[in-house]
Every structure is written in structure tokens, then in C-alpha cells.
Design an enzyme around this catalytic site. Sequence first.
Site, PDB file in Angstrom:
ATOM      1  N   ASP A  98       0.833  -1.197   0.000  1.00 24.73           N
ATOM      2  CA  ASP A  98       0.000   0.000   0.000  1.00 24.73           C
ATOM      3  C   ASP A  98       0.875   1.257   0.000  1.00 24.73           C
ATOM      4  O   ASP A  98       1.793   1.380   0.810  1.00 24.73           O
ATOM      5  CB  ASP A  98      -0.898   0.003   1.247  1.00 24.73           C
ATOM      6  CG  ASP A  98      -1.710   1.275   1.361  1.00 24.73           C
ATOM      7  OD1 ASP A  98      -2.604   1.480   0.528  1.00 24.73           O
ATOM      8  OD2 ASP A  98      -1.429   2.073   2.280  1.00 24.73           O
ATOM      9  N   GLU A 150       0.642  -1.237  -5.347  1.00 25.45           N
ATOM     10  CA  GLU A 150      -0.461  -0.285  -5.484  1.00 25.45           C
ATOM     11  C   GLU A 150       0.104   1.102  -5.743  1.00 25.45           C
ATOM     12  O   GLU A 150       0.696   1.715  -4.850  1.00 25.45           O
ATOM     13  CB  GLU A 150      -1.323  -0.277  -4.211  1.00 25.45           C
ATOM     14  CG  GLU A 150      -2.575   0.575  -4.335  1.00 25.45           C
ATOM     15  CD  GLU A 150      -2.584   1.833  -3.486  1.00 25.45           C
ATOM     16  OE1 GLU A 150      -3.561   2.591  -3.583  1.00 25.45           O
ATOM     17  OE2 GLU A 150      -1.616   2.074  -2.740  1.00 25.45           O
TER      18      GLU A 150
END
Length: 489
Positions: free
Chosen positions: A192, A232
Site C-alpha cells: 500500500d 499499489e
Amino acid sequence: MSNHGPQLITYADRLAGDVAGLTALLDGPLAGAFDGVHVLPFFTPHDGADAGFDPSDHTMVDPRLGTWEDLRLLAQGRTVMADVIVNHVSALSEQFLDVRERGDASPWAPMFLTLSSVFPDGATEADLARIYRPRPGLPFTAMRLGGERRLVWTTFTPDQIDIDLRSTEAWDYLDSVVDALLSAGVTQLRLDAVGYTGKQAGTDCFMTPATDLYTDRIVQRAHAQGATVLVEVHGHHTQQMEIARKVDLVYDFALPPLVLHALTASDLAPLAHWLHIRPTNAVTVLDTHDGIGIVDVGPSDLRPGEPGLLTPEQIDVLVESIHDNSGGTSRMATGEAASNLDLYQVNCTLYDALGRDDRRHVLARLIQLFVPGTPQVYYVGLLAGANDIDLLERTGVGRDVNRHHYTADEVATELTRPPVRAQLEALRVRATHPAFGGSFSWETHGTGASLRWTSGDDWAELDLDVADASYAMTVSEGDGAVQVLAAGR
């Protein structure tokens, strides 16, 4: 179990109450539809300032959601993906609280970034103006560390403190997170906000060469334990193509706005162009726990002078059509109307973005299921959920409009609705039909298109027209064919 079969994206608590409830749902009413599940942050606490993306303890399952053993049971017979929050930790973490109290005397002090960590000789106005951030303003928060007022690096919110991946302390922490997840049966790691980790003076502090080194270090640790990694990153589509060459998996964040553009403007050309050039080692999405990405299809400061997949004018029309289709509720959740002002997202459920049109909703999902990659389906989109204005008004957080808390009774009711049943039927075929392990071809003709998978004598085909949202999904069965779903044909 296929690495390319459909996966569900969900919070454990917002769909099924806890991890054990999620297992029961996947083994029960959703059986056969998903080969895997991305469980959004289930760490302690799962309900912090950023819906779990600010855990105070990233190595513990929130006891309200279950235990590591519950996660191991979830992982039996299916792929489980979990988040490694690489860029930051909670301001309430044990490590940062110690730094707040003791400043540089804390053993954890090297783990956290301040302005002087990256700019030890000071930063000019140009240095600060160059820093890329997904929200307005500078990424610093004034805090007292050991009694001294410092500018702490906070890319996202003051509740999320950026860590310095040049330090041993940061890697000891991240290694412990990765090891905890992999030992509990997780086989896919989602990194992330990794694009923000490589902060270097003289750069925009986004997707720098250091970012590649940090990403590779985590990838190597994951590979050594048999796991794969999804990176991501929101950015210009050419960046996504470059990253895809270096990692296991990237998101196809361009797909949602391109599909929405096709279905709202009756224009397949931008999607057709993307199908020519996109990476196929991709996780495809239409909706996620975040908003609908816009930077992913537009021109970007990250790639000055390079066009996007959509023109600024097309993006403006798309955003307005989403706001109109949602009856204005997405406007309430997006931009200055919401406290988490993201520059690159429209906050809206997929169902509302398409005007609660069952046919267009199902067709959007069918396109996703036929585009090469690993399709991930967000729980609200699976249940054809509408914008949760009550939750938005309670929290003031824009993205909460697409993060509904479902009760067990609500889930049972939603599963009976036609657009939900249609999606599940298509997902079960996508998960099991051998054609999807073969080769992909497609062609467009005006507002119509045909997408086809072929493996030996097995085949699957989707014929569609975005002008009237008509479609037919047909697959081989023995020596014949069966129509799985059709509308308007």
C-alpha cells in the site's frame, strides 16, 4: 485454485462481521465464485482514522475480528491477499509514541521521517513545491518530539507517520509485518502507498529510484517464502506499464474510468486503445475501498507533456456524468466536500456511477471478467450497493460513501437481487471454465465489441454494445455452447 481466478475485496467486519464470518460466506452463499480474497486491513485497530490503514499494531489481528488462526482457516483452499502498509504507521503506534515522548533519545527515532531527514541542509521553496502529494498542501505536520517542535512527514494524514526506509529500525518493523502475514497463510501481499516511500532531495519524492530498491527488497522476502506481490500505485498510465515489467502484479486502475466512459459516452475507442498496450500481469478492478481513479487515465504532472488515455474534456464529462447518475451524492463525497480531499478520485459506488442501471452494472462487470488479469470484485459492487450517505454524514470521510456496513440480513436480501445473481453466475463461470486459461482476442465495431478466450476446443465469448448496454456471454460446453447471460439481445 487459480492465481488468475476471481478474488473478492472486502473488509471482514463490513461484509461478514469478522474473519470467521467471511470464511463462512465464501464457503456458503458465495461458494464457487471466488478463488481468493483480499481482506482489507484487519490489524489493530481495524477502525482507526483511515479504516485500518493506520494500524497501531500491524502484526496483530484486531481481536474483535478474530485471530491468526482464523486467518489460516480462511486461507485453506483459497488465495488470501493482505496489505503491507509500507509508507507509514499510526501516530498511536508504540514506536511513535516513544519518539513523541523521548525525541532523538528513543531507539525508534531513526524510523520516522521529518523534514530534516530528507533535507538536512534545509529545503528551498522549489524543493517543497516539487514534492508530489495526493492531497493539497505540504506533507508535514508540526509535532513535539521529546519537547522539541519538529516538522514530521505525513503524506496522507497527521494520524499516519511516514517511516524512513533507509533505517534498520524501519526494516526490522516491515520484516516483522511480512513474516507475520506469510506465516498465517497469506500468499499475496499488497504493498500500500509504496510509491511514496523513496523520498529523496532533488526529486518529487514519488516513484524515485529508491522506491524500486525498497519494493524489490520486500518482493525478494516474499518470493523466498512462496508469496507474490501486488504493487499499489496511482499515476500516469505509462508509469503503471513500466512498473509492471519489474513486479509480479500491478493494478489496472485505468480500467474503471475507461469502462465508465464507454458506458456513459457510448465510446469504446479509449478502452480499445488501452487493451492494445496494457500490461496483462494485472489485477483488474471496477471499484475498490478507495474512489474511482482519475489520474490513472488523464495527463499528469508526473509525466509532463504526455497525453492521458482520456482527454481533460472527456474526464470532465465523465466526472459530471457520475455526479448526475448518482443524483449528486457522489459530489457530496468528493473533493472539497469531503475531509479526505483526494486530488485523483471520485467517491461513488459503481452502481450509483451507472445510475443504478442493472444492465450497465452487469455489463461493466462482464467486461472486467473478460479483460486479461486477475479480477478483483469489491463487496459493495458485488452487492450492487448504492452510496451510503448516512455513513458519509456520520464520518465526514468521502470514501465512506462506498464502504457500507452490511448486516447479515442485508447480505441475505442483496444476494437475491437480479444484478447480484447475474454477477455471481458470471463469476462462477470465470472461476471454472478452462477457456480463461488460454489466449485472449477482441475486436470492436462502432459501439459494439466481441471479447473472446480460447483454449484448445474450449472458448468463452462476450458480445456487447455500449450504446444500449446489450450483451451476451456464451461459453462452450461439450460439443455445443451455452448462453450464460444475455440482455437486450
